[in-house]
Design a protein around this motif. Structure first.
Motif, PDB file in Angstrom:
ATOM      1  N   LYS A  86      78.868  19.246  -5.618  1.00 56.32           N
ATOM      2  CA  LYS A  86      78.612  18.167  -6.580  1.00 56.32           C
ATOM      3  C   LYS A  86      77.174  17.653  -6.442  1.00 56.32           C
ATOM      4  O   LYS A  86      76.496  17.415  -7.442  1.00 56.32           O
ATOM      5  N   MET A  87      76.720  17.485  -5.207  1.00 54.96           N
ATOM      6  CA  MET A  87      75.343  17.033  -4.995  1.00 54.96           C
ATOM      7  C   MET A  87      74.348  18.086  -5.469  1.00 54.96           C
ATOM      8  O   MET A  87      73.279  17.756  -5.980  1.00 54.96           O
ATOM      9  N   ALA A  88      74.696  19.347  -5.311  1.00 50.21           N
ATOM     10  CA  ALA A  88      73.801  20.440  -5.711  1.00 50.21           C
ATOM     11  C   ALA A  88      73.566  20.451  -7.214  1.00 50.21           C
ATOM     12  O   ALA A  88      72.551  20.963  -7.679  1.00 50.21           O
ATOM     13  N   ASP A  89      74.482  19.847  -7.989  1.00 49.48           N
ATOM     14  CA  ASP A  89      74.279  19.755  -9.433  1.00 49.48           C
ATOM     15  C   ASP A  89      73.033  18.943  -9.772  1.00 49.48           C
ATOM     16  O   ASP A  89      72.492  19.061 -10.863  1.00 49.48           O
ATOM     17  N   LEU A  90      72.564  18.113  -8.834  1.00 48.26           N
ATOM     18  CA  LEU A  90      71.378  17.290  -9.055  1.00 48.26           C
ATOM     19  C   LEU A  90      70.079  18.010  -8.705  1.00 48.26           C
ATOM     20  O   LEU A  90      68.988  17.508  -8.990  1.00 48.26           O
ATOM     21  N   LEU A  91      70.183  19.182  -8.075  1.00 52.05           N
ATOM     22  CA  LEU A  91      68.983  19.926  -7.671  1.00 52.05           C
ATOM     23  C   LEU A  91      68.284  20.523  -8.879  1.00 52.05           C
ATOM     24  O   LEU A  91      68.907  20.783  -9.914  1.00 52.05           O
ATOM     25  N   ASP A  92      66.973  20.757  -8.715  1.00 53.25           N
ATOM     26  CA  ASP A  92      66.196  21.431  -9.756  1.00 53.25           C
ATOM     27  C   ASP A  92      66.821  22.795 -10.027  1.00 53.25           C
ATOM     28  O   ASP A  92      67.368  23.443  -9.123  1.00 53.25           O
ATOM     29  N   ARG A  93      66.740  23.247 -11.252  1.00 51.34           N
ATOM     30  CA  ARG A  93      67.319  24.550 -11.632  1.00 51.34           C
ATOM     31  C   ARG A  93      66.449  25.724 -11.175  1.00 51.34           C
ATOM     32  O   ARG A  93      66.939  26.829 -11.005  1.00 51.34           O
ATOM     33  N   THR A  94      65.136  25.471 -11.034  1.00 51.86           N
ATOM     34  CA  THR A  94      64.245  26.531 -10.555  1.00 51.86           C
ATOM     35  C   THR A  94      63.429  25.992  -9.396  1.00 51.86           C
ATOM     36  O   THR A  94      62.972  24.842  -9.459  1.00 51.86           O
ATOM     37  N   PRO A  95      63.271  26.747  -8.354  1.00 53.30           N
ATOM     38  CA  PRO A  95      63.936  28.032  -8.131  1.00 53.30           C
ATOM     39  C   PRO A  95      65.430  27.840  -7.894  1.00 53.30           C
ATOM     40  O   PRO A  95      65.863  26.752  -7.501  1.00 53.30           O
ATOM     41  N   LYS A  96      66.168  28.895  -8.141  1.00 53.42           N
ATOM     42  CA  LYS A  96      67.619  28.850  -7.977  1.00 53.42           C
ATOM     43  C   LYS A  96      67.959  28.494  -6.522  1.00 53.42           C
ATOM     44  O   LYS A  96      67.401  29.080  -5.594  1.00 53.42           O
ATOM     45  N   PRO A  97      68.870  27.513  -6.315  1.00 54.16           N
ATOM     46  CA  PRO A  97      69.238  27.133  -4.946  1.00 54.16           C
ATOM     47  C   PRO A  97      69.842  28.290  -4.143  1.00 54.16           C
ATOM     48  O   PRO A  97      70.539  29.145  -4.682  1.00 54.16           O
ATOM     49  N   PHE A  98      69.547  28.294  -2.859  1.00 55.06           N
ATOM     50  CA  PHE A  98      70.095  29.258  -1.900  1.00 55.06           C
ATOM     51  C   PHE A  98      71.423  28.696  -1.387  1.00 55.06           C
ATOM     52  O   PHE A  98      71.500  27.524  -1.008  1.00 55.06           O
ATOM     53  N   ILE A  99      72.470  29.511  -1.379  1.00 50.16           N
ATOM     54  CA  ILE A  99      73.789  29.075  -0.915  1.00 50.16           C
ATOM     55  C   ILE A  99      74.259  30.028   0.178  1.00 50.16           C
ATOM     56  O   ILE A  99      74.197  31.250   0.024  1.00 50.16           O
ATOM     57  N   PHE A 100      74.743  29.453   1.290  1.00 48.35           N
ATOM     58  CA  PHE A 100      75.222  30.282   2.399  1.00 48.35           C
ATOM     59  C   PHE A 100      76.403  29.601   3.083  1.00 48.35           C
ATOM     60  O   PHE A 100      76.361  28.406   3.367  1.00 48.35           O
ATOM     61  N   GLU A 101      77.447  30.372   3.343  1.00 50.27           N
ATOM     62  CA  GLU A 101      78.599  29.876   4.099  1.00 50.27           C
ATOM     63  C   GLU A 101      78.733  30.714   5.362  1.00 50.27           C
ATOM     64  O   GLU A 101      78.890  31.930   5.294  1.00 50.27           O
ATOM     65  N   SER A 102      78.629  30.044   6.517  1.00 47.56           N
ATOM     66  CA  SER A 102      78.718  30.786   7.785  1.00 47.56           C
ATOM     67  C   SER A 102      80.174  31.083   8.109  1.00 47.56           C
ATOM     68  O   SER A 102      81.085  30.466   7.560  1.00 47.56           O
ATOM     69  N   ASN A 103      80.374  32.004   9.005  1.00 48.10           N
ATOM     70  CA  ASN A 103      81.741  32.334   9.408  1.00 48.10           C
ATOM     71  C   ASN A 103      82.302  31.306  10.391  1.00 48.10           C
ATOM     72  O   ASN A 103      83.423  31.440  10.861  1.00 48.10           O
ATOM     73  N   LYS A 104      81.537  30.258  10.680  1.00 52.12           N
ATOM     74  CA  LYS A 104      81.985  29.187  11.581  1.00 52.12           C
ATOM     75  C   LYS A 104      82.259  27.883  10.834  1.00 52.12           C
ATOM     76  O   LYS A 104      82.450  26.843  11.447  1.00 52.12           O
ATOM     77  N   GLY A 105      82.273  27.913   9.505  1.00 53.14           N
ATOM     78  CA  GLY A 105      82.634  26.746   8.719  1.00 53.14           C
ATOM     79  C   GLY A 105      81.501  25.905   8.177  1.00 53.14           C
ATOM     80  O   GLY A 105      81.744  24.886   7.549  1.00 53.14           O
ATOM     81  N   PHE A 106      80.265  26.316   8.391  1.00 49.80           N
ATOM     82  CA  PHE A 106      79.137  25.582   7.832  1.00 49.80           C
ATOM     83  C   PHE A 106      78.852  26.084   6.420  1.00 49.80           C
ATOM     84  O   PHE A 106      78.841  27.287   6.169  1.00 49.80           O
ATOM     85  N   PHE A 107      78.611  25.173   5.497  1.00 48.83           N
ATOM     86  CA  PHE A 107      78.292  25.506   4.115  1.00 48.83           C
ATOM     87  C   PHE A 107      76.959  24.842   3.792  1.00 48.83           C
ATOM     88  O   PHE A 107      76.812  23.625   3.949  1.00 48.83           O
ATOM     89  N   THR A 108      75.973  25.635   3.389  1.00 46.66           N
ATOM     90  CA  THR A 108      74.620  25.129   3.174  1.00 46.66           C
ATOM     91  C   THR A 108      74.109  25.504   1.791  1.00 46.66           C
ATOM     92  O   THR A 108      74.261  26.646   1.359  1.00 46.66           O
ATOM     93  N   ILE A 109      73.509  24.529   1.131  1.00 41.78           N
ATOM     94  CA  ILE A 109      72.815  24.763  -0.136  1.00 41.78           C
ATOM     95  C   ILE A 109      71.397  24.234   0.049  1.00 41.78           C
ATOM     96  O   ILE A 109      71.204  23.073   0.411  1.00 41.78           O
TER      97      ILE A 109
END
Length: 79
Positions: free
Chosen positions: A39-62
């Motif tokens: 939901k917070m990521a919807d407020l980010l600039d559209r360019t450059p496209k946000p980087f999204i990563f989910e670790s195998n230990k439960g961390f989710f990063t945008i």
């Protein structure tokens, strides 16, 4: 493992969070769950496209930009 104080995987990712240099900003917002991060990521600039990563230990990063300022949104679910 070369450094027990700052463990990294063979491909250079920091253990647990799964990120490597350049994938996280200096400004970090910590939220409770991945849905809040999205939901917070919807407020980010559209360019450059946000980087999204989910670790195998439960961390989710945008990582993206807000008004052209680099920012990362990180959530963790501990089970």
């Amino acid at each position: 493992m070369k450094n027990a104080n700052f463990p990294k995987t063979d491909d250079g990712r920091v253990y647990y969070i799964g990120l490597k240099r350049g994938e996280v900003a200096n400004r970090i917002l910590v939220v409770e769950d991945p849905e809040s991060a999205r939901k917070m990521a919807d407020l980010l600039d559209r360019t450059p496209k946000p980087f999204i990563f989910e670790s195998n230990k439960g961390f989710f990063t945008i990582t993206g930009r807000y008004k052209n300022v680099p920012v990362s949104i990180v959530s963790i679910i501990m089970v």
